[in-house]
Design an enzyme around this catalytic site. Structure first.
Site, PDB file in Angstrom:
ATOM      1  N   ARG A  46      65.728  51.589  20.810  1.00  0.00           N
ATOM      2  CA  ARG A  46      66.148  52.377  21.979  1.00  0.00           C
ATOM      3  C   ARG A  46      66.885  53.631  21.505  1.00  0.00           C
ATOM      4  NH1 ARG A  46      70.740  50.975  23.854  1.00  0.00           N
ATOM      5  NH2 ARG A  46      70.254  48.780  24.052  1.00  0.00           N
ATOM      6  N   TYR A  98      60.076  70.186  43.148  1.00  0.00           N
ATOM      7  CA  TYR A  98      59.195  69.028  43.022  1.00  0.00           C
ATOM      8  C   TYR A  98      59.754  67.897  43.903  1.00  0.00           C
ATOM      9  CZ  TYR A  98      57.053  64.952  40.848  1.00  0.00           C
ATOM     10  OH  TYR A  98      56.391  63.778  40.631  1.00  0.00           O
ATOM     11  N   ASP A 170      63.269  73.444  34.975  1.00  0.00           N
ATOM     12  CA  ASP A 170      62.141  72.509  34.907  1.00  0.00           C
ATOM     13  C   ASP A 170      60.914  73.350  34.560  1.00  0.00           C
ATOM     14  OD1 ASP A 170      59.903  70.961  35.442  1.00  0.00           O
ATOM     15  OD2 ASP A 170      60.808  69.932  37.155  1.00  0.00           O
TER      16      ASP A 170
HETATM   17  C1  LIG Z   1      55.689  65.524  37.668  1.00  0.00           C
HETATM   18  C2  LIG Z   1      56.875  66.386  37.740  1.00  0.00           C
HETATM   19  C3  LIG Z   1      58.162  65.872  37.548  1.00  0.00           C
HETATM   20  C4  LIG Z   1      58.424  64.383  37.317  1.00  0.00           C
HETATM   21  O1  LIG Z   1      57.851  63.938  36.139  1.00  0.00           O
HETATM   22  P1  LIG Z   1      57.275  62.430  35.937  1.00  0.00           P
HETATM   23  O2  LIG Z   1      56.759  62.475  34.542  1.00  0.00           O
HETATM   24  O3  LIG Z   1      56.222  62.221  36.969  1.00  0.00           O
HETATM   25  O4  LIG Z   1      58.417  61.504  36.127  1.00  0.00           O
HETATM   26  C5  LIG Z   1      59.233  66.751  37.612  1.00  0.00           C
HETATM   27  N1  LIG Z   1      59.049  68.062  37.857  1.00  0.00           N
HETATM   28  C6  LIG Z   1      57.827  68.592  38.064  1.00  0.00           C
HETATM   29  C7  LIG Z   1      57.691  70.049  38.333  1.00  0.00           C
HETATM   30  C8  LIG Z   1      56.701  67.772  38.012  1.00  0.00           C
HETATM   31  O5  LIG Z   1      55.493  68.304  38.231  1.00  0.00           O
END
Ligand SMILES: *Cc1c(COP(=O)(O)O)cnc(C)c1O
Length: 381
Positions: A46, A98, A170
Site C-alpha cells: 500500500r 465533472y 483537473d
Molecule cells: C472521469 C473523470 C474524473 C473521475 O475519474 P475516475 O477515474 O472515473 O474516478 C474526474 N474528472 C474528470 C474531468 C473526469 O473526466
C-alpha cells in the site's frame, strides 16, 4: 527531453535483474527484510510498489513536476487531496465541474464542513471576489465538461499566488500532452488516468502531481493512510498506454478538428462547443495554453427535442453510447442523463447542458468513417 521521448522513457528503466525492457508487474503485497527495518526501501505494497513508483515518476516528468502520486481511481485522487483541508476551509471551483467531482464536493465534503463556491471562471477576475481568509484552493477544469469552456490557467494562478491560495487543475480533458498546468503556475495537477492518459478504456486510475516538497509529503501521508492506491497490473497498463500518448493525442486532435467543422456546417446542429474555433469565447487562451484542441466536443440540436438526441445516441454504429472518454474508440454520450445526471436540471441548463446536448469523444479511427457514421445518424432525425 521533449514530450514524446519522455512519454516512452521518463521514470522507467530496464529491470536490473533480467534486462526486461518493460517495467515488471511487481505483484506482491510485502517485501522481505534482512533485519527489522533493514530493507531496500519497500516494506508493504500500500505504501510503495516499484511498478507504481515508475509510473509516478513518469507522470511527474510528463507534467514537468517533481512528485507524482497514483490512486485507484480519479475520484480516489480527489478524495485524498480533500483530506488536506479542514472544516471551515473554502474552495472556489468552476461551475461546470465533472459530475463526480461536484458530487463528492457537495454530498461528501460539504457535510464534513468544507465550503465550496461554484462560479463561472471564463473571466478569471471573477475568482477574486470569492476569496476570503478561509479560502484554501481554487479548483479548475479546462476545457470544461461538457461545454468545453476554457479557463485561463496562468490568470487563475496569478490570483492564487497573490492571495496565497493553492491552484489545483483537473487536467483530464486535455491530458499532459495538450496542456501542462504546472508550467502556467498551478500547484496541483490531477488526472483521471482512466481517460486519455491510459487511452485504451481498460483501466480506472487517478493521479496527483505537485512540485512543493511539503505538499508532496502530506499527499504521500494521506495516500498511504487512506489507502486508495492502485494495483501493479493497472499501473503497468497505464505505463503502457502512456507510451503512445503523444501519437494518440495528435490523431484525436486531427479527427476532432475535422468532425467539429463537419458538425458546424450541419443544418440540424444548433450550437457546437470546441475550443479550436476562432469564435470560441476563449480561443486565444486555448491557443496559448494548449498544444492542440483535442477530440472532445459537444453539440446541441435545433428544435431542442430530447427525442431527436436520443435517436442519434442510439443511431450511431462506430460511436458507442457509453460514459467515459479519451479511449482509442469513439464514444457518444448524453450529459443530461449520463455524466451530469447528479446535477440539478436548473444548474445544468445554466451551464449549457440542455436536453439535446450530445458529447463526443472522438477516437483515433479513420475520420471518413466517423463522419459517415454521424451523417447517417443525423439523417434519421
Ligand atoms: C472521469 C473523470 C474524473 C473521475 O475519474 P475516475 O477515474 O472515473 O474516478 C474526474 N474528472 C474528470 C474531468 C473526469 O473526466
Amino acid at each position: 527531453m521533449k514530450f514524446g521521448t519522455k512519454a516512452i522513457h521518463a521514470g522507467v528503466f530496464p529491470d536490473p535483474t533480467t534486462g526486461a525492457i518493460m517495467t515488471p508487474i511487481f505483484q506482491t503485497s510485502t517485501y522481505v527484510q534482512e533485519a527489522p527495518g533493514n530493507h531496500k526501501g519497500y516494506e508493504y505494497a500500500r505504501t510503495q510498489n516499484p511498478t507504481r513508483a515508475q509510473l509516478q515518476d513518469n507522470l511527474a516528468a510528463l507534467e514537468n513536476a517533481k512528485h507524482g502520486f497514483c490512486f485507484s481511481t480519479g475520484m480516489g485522487s480527489i478524495d485524498t487531496l480533500m483530506k488536506l483541508f479542514n472544516p471551515g476551509d473554502e474552495i472556489i471551483c468552476t461551475n461546470d465541474l465533472y459530475g463526480g467531482t461536484y458530487r463528492i464536493f457537495t454530498k461528501v465534503y460539504q457535510n464534513l464542513g468544507l465550503k465550496f463556491h461554484f462560479i463561472g471562471m471564463e473571466d478569471v477576475a471573477n475568482i477574486e471576489s470569492y476569496i476570503n481568509s478561509n479560502t484554501k484552493m481554487i479548483w479548475i477544469e479546462t476545457p470544461t465538461n461538457p461545454t468545453l469552456k476554457i479557463i485561463d490557467i496562468a490568470g487563475a494562478a496569478a490570483i492564487g499566488k497573490k492571495h496565497n491560495v493553492l491552484l489545483g487543475v483537473d487536467n483530464t480533458f486535455a491530458s499532459a500532452y495538450l496542456q501542462n498546468p504546472m508550467d502556467l503556475g498551478a500547484d496541483i495537477v490531477m488526472h483521471s488516468l482512466t481517460k486519455y492518459m491510459s487511452g485504451h478504456s481498460d483501466v480506472v486510475m487517478g493521479a496527483l502531481v505537485v512540485n512543493d516538497d511539503n505538499l508532496a509529503e502530506r499527499i504521500a501521508f494521506y495516500q498511504n493512510a487512506c489507502g486508495a492506491t492502485p494495483g501493479p497490473q493497472d499501473c503497468f497498463l497505464v505505463l503502457r498506454g502512456i507510451k503512445t500518448l503523444h501519437l494518440r493525442m495528435q490523431r484525436h486532435s486531427e479527427n476532432g478538428k475535422a468532425i467539429a467543422h463537419y458538425l458546424r456546417n450541419h443544418p440540424k446542429v444548433d450550437k457546437i462547443y470546441w475550443p479550436g474555433f476562432e469564435d470560441h469565447a476563449n480561443h486565444e487562451i486555448a491557443k496559448k495554453q494548449m498544444r492542440d484542441f483535442g477530440g472532445m466536443m459537444s453539440f446541441s440540436l435545433k428544435g431542442d427535442k430530447m427525442d431527436d438526441a436520443l435517436k442519434i445516441l442510439s443511431g450511431t454504429h462506430l460511436f458507442s453510447l457509453a460514459e467515459s472518454l479519451g479511449g482509442v474508440e469513439s464514444l457518444i454520450g448524453h450529459p443530461a442523463s449520463m455524466t451530469h445526471a447528479s446535477i440539478p436540471r436548473e444548474e445544468r441548463l445554466k451551464s449549457g447542458v440542455t436536453d439535446t446536448l450530445i458529447r463526443l469523444s472522438v477516437g483515433v479511427e479513420d475520420v471518413e468513417d466517423l463522419i459517415a457514421d454521424l451523417e447517417q445518424a443525423l439523417a434519421a432525425v
